[in-house]
Design an enzyme around this catalytic site. Structure first.
Site, mmCIF file in Angstrom:
data_model
loop_
_atom_site.group_PDB
_atom_site.id
_atom_site.type_symbol
_atom_site.label_atom_id
_atom_site.label_comp_id
_atom_site.label_asym_id
_atom_site.label_seq_id
_atom_site.Cartn_x
_atom_site.Cartn_y
_atom_site.Cartn_z
ATOM 1 N N THR A 1 2.651 35.067 -12.159
ATOM 2 C CA THR A 1 2.067 34.955 -10.827
ATOM 3 C C THR A 1 1.165 36.146 -10.530
ATOM 4 O O THR A 1 0.978 37.019 -11.367
ATOM 5 C CB THR A 1 3.189 34.890 -9.756
ATOM 6 O OG1 THR A 1 3.929 36.124 -9.793
ATOM 7 C CG2 THR A 1 4.127 33.716 -9.991
ATOM 8 N N GLY A 2 0.673 36.194 -9.299
ATOM 9 C CA GLY A 2 -0.205 37.276 -8.893
ATOM 10 C C GLY A 2 0.489 38.444 -8.238
ATOM 11 O O GLY A 2 -0.179 39.367 -7.763
ATOM 12 N N ASP A 3 1.839 38.418 -8.186
ATOM 13 C CA ASP A 3 2.575 39.522 -7.580
ATOM 14 C C ASP A 3 3.922 39.637 -8.295
ATOM 15 O O ASP A 3 4.111 39.078 -9.379
ATOM 16 C CB ASP A 3 2.736 39.306 -6.072
ATOM 17 C CG ASP A 3 2.739 40.619 -5.297
ATOM 18 O OD1 ASP A 3 3.511 41.519 -5.680
ATOM 19 O OD2 ASP A 3 1.987 40.750 -4.311
ATOM 20 N N ASP A 4 4.877 40.369 -7.698
ATOM 21 C CA ASP A 4 6.157 40.629 -8.366
ATOM 22 C C ASP A 4 6.816 39.328 -8.815
ATOM 23 O O ASP A 4 6.862 38.341 -8.068
ATOM 24 C CB ASP A 4 7.103 41.355 -7.416
ATOM 25 C CG ASP A 4 6.558 42.700 -6.943
ATOM 26 O OD1 ASP A 4 5.624 43.221 -7.585
ATOM 27 O OD2 ASP A 4 7.081 43.216 -5.941
ATOM 28 N N SER B 1 2.529 39.623 -14.930
ATOM 29 C CA SER B 1 1.966 39.786 -13.602
ATOM 30 C C SER B 1 1.207 41.105 -13.549
ATOM 31 O O SER B 1 1.586 42.063 -14.216
ATOM 32 C CB SER B 1 3.077 39.802 -12.535
ATOM 33 O OG SER B 1 2.601 40.307 -11.305
#
Length: 447
Positions: free
Chosen positions: A249-252, A283
């Site tokens: 994903t684009g975050d944690d 990520s």
């Protein structure tokens, strides 16, 4: 072959030798905290006029099906079957004692009509929407005050079509905080398994004020540049089991939270007894995180058998002044990471504030953090542990950690301040603030 499968196979191949020393035998699992229930009563979304052509709006069908389950109250609950096809719908609520079952090639797809998206009140432990003041958009699939709910199937897909929301965030045209893909509030006995989650507008899976939650065998996908698309965020929740999943994903990938500054302190509900095991992913942000919203406290977290590739930070424990609360009894073990900007980061200066009313004297207490058996390749910077001057981080225990730098000039050293604890068999050697174990007894039980 899809990109995420290529990444998964690459990480698996690289890490086989690292994982070979882990005890082989019966697979350890925490999933037994919520038993899987078989439903004798079964209905199909097609029974309520559902059409899987990717064009027909199926909101009425989903809401009527859930209404039927809620009001007929069949003994043992009811399974709602989603056949193969693409079912476009607005957001909808689930109900207790139901299973949402997605067949193979079934897709539940969110509409991109943001104007008609329902608003709900902010979470009391946040005091406002996480992004914008006021309320927040309801999650695409939502549950509040529920028990005995299962989302599962044959690896069907729940698609949030989040790009319209990401663009609103980028263009700063959001009126309220973006919707999560799936959220359970004040719920218990929840199982989420064998489903693909794709393109969430905001956080993907968010159990909050909930207990006895199992999330297992899921795949969570979003573009690496999609903003704030955290994978799984248990929040002021207890007895949570997260296992055997792939997240890109684009975050944690996983972030344990418990409320935001003065609102989280006042609500006072910690996250506790959380297991995160056998997670693989990538990520630009963190692999496994605690925080930064930890004002209700976070305790008793076990993280083990993690494989990370192409990461911003491998393990990130983060908080800030004004947070208050505590982070204690966190154990991270058996982690492999490759091509990572920073291996380990424990920091007391991360995250923003909901408003100007936060108390700068509300300092978090961080102690009892154990990191062991961690191996890294192509790690640009091994780590930093930087506490707060008036609230040093204590009992930080590092052992059997090898974080190898990238080829070329020597990688930068560890950075430490306002921290105490011990280190044993750590390469590169961390910092003088972490003594060898024979000089202190604070970590002797962890080596």
């Amino acid at each position: 072959m899809p990109r995420f499968l290529v990444s998964f196979l690459l990480v698996f191949t690289i890490s086989v030798s690292f994982l070979s020393f882990i005890a082989v035998g019966e697979v350890v699992t925490c999933s037994g905290i919520v038993p899987m229930r078989l439903r004798n009563d079964k209905i199909s979304i097609a029974d309520f006029g559902g059409v899987g052509d990717g064009k027909t709006l199926n909101t009425k069908a989903f809401r009527e099906a859930v209404y039927r389950i809620q009001h007929l109250r069949r003994r043992g609950g009811t399974l709602l079957y989603i056949p193969p096809g693409v079912y476009l719908t607005e957001s909808f609520n689930l109900t207790s004692h139901m299973t949402l079952y997605l067949a193979r090639d079934a897709v539940i797809k969110a509409t991109q009509d943001t104007w008609n998206w329902p608003l709900i009140a902010p979470l009391p432990s946040y005091g406002r929407g996480r992004e914008r003041p006021g309320g927040r958009y309801m999650s695409f699939i939502h549950g509040d005050g529920l028990q005995d709910v299962i989302i599962t199937g044959e690896n069907g897909t729940i698609d949030g079509q989040g790009d319209v929301w990401w663009n609103m965030w980028r263009q700063r045209t959001l009126l309220f905080t973006r919707p999560n893909l799936v959220e359970f509030v004040n719920s218990r006995g929840i199982i989420i398994s064998n489903v693909i989650f794709r393109n969430s507008p905001f956080w993907n899976i968010h159990p909050v004020y909930s207990r006895n939650v199992v999330i297992r065998y899921v795949t969570i996908l979003a573009p690496l540049d999609s903003p704030n698309t955290d994978g799984i965020d248990p929040d002021s929740s207890s007895n949570v089991c997260i296992e055997d999943s792939y997240i890109s994903t684009g975050d944690d990938l996983v972030a344990v939270k418990s409320g935001w500054d003065e609102y989280g302190i006042a609500y006072g509900r910690p996250s506790s007894d959380i297991t995160i095991r056998r997670i693989t992913g990538s990520s630009p942000f963190a692999g496994i995180a605690v925080g930064s919203e930890t004002s209700g406290g976070v305790k008793n977290v076990l993280v083990e058998n993690i494989n990370l590739c192409n990461m911003g930070v491998g393990i990130h424990i983060k908080t800030n002044i004004g947070r208050g609360g505590f982070i204690k009894n966190i154990t991270v073990t058996d982690v492999y990471m490759e091509n990572v900007r920073k291996g380990i980061k424990i920091a007391g200066d991360v995250g923003d504030h909901p408003d100007e009313s936060f108390n700068p004297n509300a300092l978090p207490v961080v102690y009892g953090i154990t990191l062991k058996s961690i191996w890294g390749e192509k790690v640009q910077q091994p780590g930093s542990i930087q506490g707060l001057k008036n609230s040093p981080f204590t009992g930080i225990c590092l052992s059997n950690i090898n974080l190898h730098g990238v080829p070329g000039p020597r990688s930068s050293p560890w950075k430490c301040s306002d921290v105490s604890g011990s280190a044993l068999l750590v390469s590169p050697w961390p910092c003088s603030e972490l003594t060898s174990p024979h000089q202190t007894g604070s970590c002797s039980d962890h080596f």
